[in-house]
Design a protein around this motif. Sequence first.
Motif, PDB file in Angstrom:
ATOM      1  N   TRP A 145      69.420  73.255  49.352  1.00  0.00           N
ATOM      2  CA  TRP A 145      69.217  74.624  48.869  1.00  0.00           C
ATOM      3  C   TRP A 145      68.068  74.689  47.869  1.00  0.00           C
ATOM      4  N   ARG A 146      67.985  73.703  46.988  1.00  0.00           N
ATOM      5  CA  ARG A 146      66.911  73.686  45.993  1.00  0.00           C
ATOM      6  C   ARG A 146      65.549  73.616  46.669  1.00  0.00           C
ATOM      7  N   ARG A 147      65.446  72.773  47.709  1.00  0.00           N
ATOM      8  CA  ARG A 147      64.166  72.641  48.404  1.00  0.00           C
ATOM      9  C   ARG A 147      63.837  73.875  49.237  1.00  0.00           C
ATOM     10  N   CYS A 148      64.864  74.589  49.715  1.00  0.00           N
ATOM     11  CA  CYS A 148      64.614  75.864  50.391  1.00  0.00           C
ATOM     12  C   CYS A 148      64.015  76.861  49.402  1.00  0.00           C
ATOM     13  N   LEU A 149      64.512  76.846  48.168  1.00  0.00           N
ATOM     14  CA  LEU A 149      63.956  77.720  47.139  1.00  0.00           C
ATOM     15  C   LEU A 149      62.525  77.297  46.797  1.00  0.00           C
ATOM     16  N   ASP A 150      62.270  75.986  46.734  1.00  0.00           N
ATOM     17  CA  ASP A 150      60.909  75.483  46.510  1.00  0.00           C
ATOM     18  C   ASP A 150      59.956  76.026  47.571  1.00  0.00           C
ATOM     19  N   ALA A 151      60.410  76.044  48.819  1.00  0.00           N
ATOM     20  CA  ALA A 151      59.555  76.480  49.931  1.00  0.00           C
ATOM     21  C   ALA A 151      59.121  77.926  49.770  1.00  0.00           C
ATOM     22  N   LEU A 152      59.876  78.707  49.009  1.00  0.00           N
ATOM     23  CA  LEU A 152      59.531  80.107  48.774  1.00  0.00           C
ATOM     24  C   LEU A 152      58.735  80.293  47.485  1.00  0.00           C
ATOM     25  N   GLY A 153      58.397  79.180  46.829  1.00  0.00           N
ATOM     26  CA  GLY A 153      57.561  79.252  45.642  1.00  0.00           C
ATOM     27  C   GLY A 153      58.301  79.385  44.331  1.00  0.00           C
ATOM     28  N   HIS A 154      59.606  79.099  44.322  1.00  0.00           N
ATOM     29  CA  HIS A 154      60.396  79.183  43.086  1.00  0.00           C
ATOM     30  C   HIS A 154      61.011  77.812  42.806  1.00  0.00           C
ATOM     31  N   ARG A 155      60.577  77.199  41.720  1.00  0.00           N
ATOM     32  CA  ARG A 155      61.066  75.864  41.379  1.00  0.00           C
ATOM     33  C   ARG A 155      62.091  75.959  40.250  1.00  0.00           C
ATOM     34  N   VAL A 156      63.211  75.314  40.461  1.00  0.00           N
ATOM     35  CA  VAL A 156      64.201  75.153  39.397  1.00  0.00           C
ATOM     36  C   VAL A 156      64.548  73.673  39.320  1.00  0.00           C
ATOM     37  N   GLY A 157      65.008  73.243  38.172  1.00  0.00           N
ATOM     38  CA  GLY A 157      65.365  71.841  37.996  1.00  0.00           C
ATOM     39  C   GLY A 157      66.643  71.483  38.746  1.00  0.00           C
ATOM     40  N   TRP A 158      66.917  70.197  38.811  1.00  0.00           N
ATOM     41  CA  TRP A 158      68.075  69.693  39.554  1.00  0.00           C
ATOM     42  C   TRP A 158      69.374  70.208  38.951  1.00  0.00           C
ATOM     43  N   ALA A 159      69.500  70.158  37.629  1.00  0.00           N
ATOM     44  CA  ALA A 159      70.724  70.640  36.995  1.00  0.00           C
ATOM     45  C   ALA A 159      70.887  72.142  37.184  1.00  0.00           C
ATOM     46  N   ALA A 160      69.787  72.886  37.090  1.00  0.00           N
ATOM     47  CA  ALA A 160      69.850  74.335  37.294  1.00  0.00           C
ATOM     48  C   ALA A 160      70.276  74.656  38.720  1.00  0.00           C
ATOM     49  N   ALA A 161      69.754  73.930  39.679  1.00  0.00           N
ATOM     50  CA  ALA A 161      70.120  74.174  41.079  1.00  0.00           C
ATOM     51  C   ALA A 161      71.611  73.966  41.291  1.00  0.00           C
ATOM     52  N   ARG A 162      72.166  72.928  40.704  1.00  0.00           N
ATOM     53  CA  ARG A 162      73.602  72.666  40.864  1.00  0.00           C
ATOM     54  C   ARG A 162      74.435  73.753  40.189  1.00  0.00           C
ATOM     55  N   THR A 163      73.934  74.276  39.041  1.00  0.00           N
ATOM     56  CA  THR A 163      74.653  75.327  38.332  1.00  0.00           C
ATOM     57  C   THR A 163      74.674  76.619  39.130  1.00  0.00           C
ATOM     58  N   ILE A 164      73.635  76.860  39.918  1.00  0.00           N
ATOM     59  CA  ILE A 164      73.597  78.046  40.787  1.00  0.00           C
ATOM     60  C   ILE A 164      74.415  77.799  42.056  1.00  0.00           C
ATOM     61  N   PHE A 165      74.187  76.653  42.665  1.00  0.00           N
ATOM     62  CA  PHE A 165      74.686  76.397  44.015  1.00  0.00           C
ATOM     63  C   PHE A 165      76.201  76.208  44.065  1.00  0.00           C
ATOM     64  N   PHE A 166      76.747  75.322  43.250  1.00  0.00           N
ATOM     65  CA  PHE A 166      78.154  74.943  43.419  1.00  0.00           C
ATOM     66  C   PHE A 166      79.141  76.053  43.041  1.00  0.00           C
ATOM     67  N   PRO A 167      78.943  76.779  41.928  1.00  0.00           N
ATOM     68  CA  PRO A 167      79.875  77.892  41.683  1.00  0.00           C
ATOM     69  C   PRO A 167      79.821  78.946  42.789  1.00  0.00           C
TER      70      PRO A 167
END
Length: 311
Positions: free
Chosen positions: A68-90
Amino acid sequence: MAEGAGRRVRAADVLAVGFVLLAVGVAGWALREDLPALGAAIGTIGWWRAAGAFALVVLGLLATAQVWRRCLDALGHRVGWAAARTIFFPAQVGKYLPGAVWPLLAQARFARRYGVPARSALVAGAVFLAVHVVTSVVVSAGLLFADRGLLSGYGWAGLAAVLVLPLLHPSVVTAIVRRLGKDSGLPALTWSALLRPMGWMVPAWLAYGAAGLLAAAPFTGATARLGGLATSGFALSWLVGLVVVFAPAGLGAREAVLVLVLGPALGVVAATAVGLLLRVCHTVADMGLALVHGVFGGSRSVAEYGEGAPG
């Protein structure tokens, strides 16, 4: 919420509950004479195999967060690994509600605190599902080689794995993204951007398959064949669970597919025990990761936003 929308949600909830009760009832009736054997099969798996399967499931879920994080990267929005987990898992807890849209809506809401537009998060979620679906079809085709009987009778089905691959071509995904986002100005996606999320699906499917292999190993000695059946069978069960939208997180549907796939190699009772164990592992892992990253990960990941932490 409008009255009509509220009625539709309530109807979906009733359908979901009804499906789960029906699935449990049918399974219970079919196994009514084998319940002692089912308990013995679960005991045969043992606590250490169950713990190992759980750890492998967690690794697989962590890999999907990277997808999911890399899909967001592909759209030009970078978030860190910890931030991605905080968005994704909940947000992933939403898949236990009927329908496939709730995780996407939750991701869009949680991503806003990191400066990600809601539309971009929705589109990233759609690309995430597309990557999952296409790779699950490809991995499911491995059943044809894990079971030579299937290859001789259903070899034509392997064409599905070839026919869906063009759906991951950057130009096709770009067209879908632009249509979903209603924005023709979105930049064209590239192979380098899409290969990253696709690459992270490899350890995810392997971890899920290894969890099934570890749980099923006590019931047969054909380890290599069993590994193929467990990995391809889980990919197929995930796909069926997604299609059966009224089953929360594919509950019932996925277990039925796993029993059909693993039953000839393990026996129905043992395959049922493996399917139940994997369901428990995935549910506990989903809830645990949502709790850990939703409750304890927020402050650290907000500080990380914008750093583009590697990983």
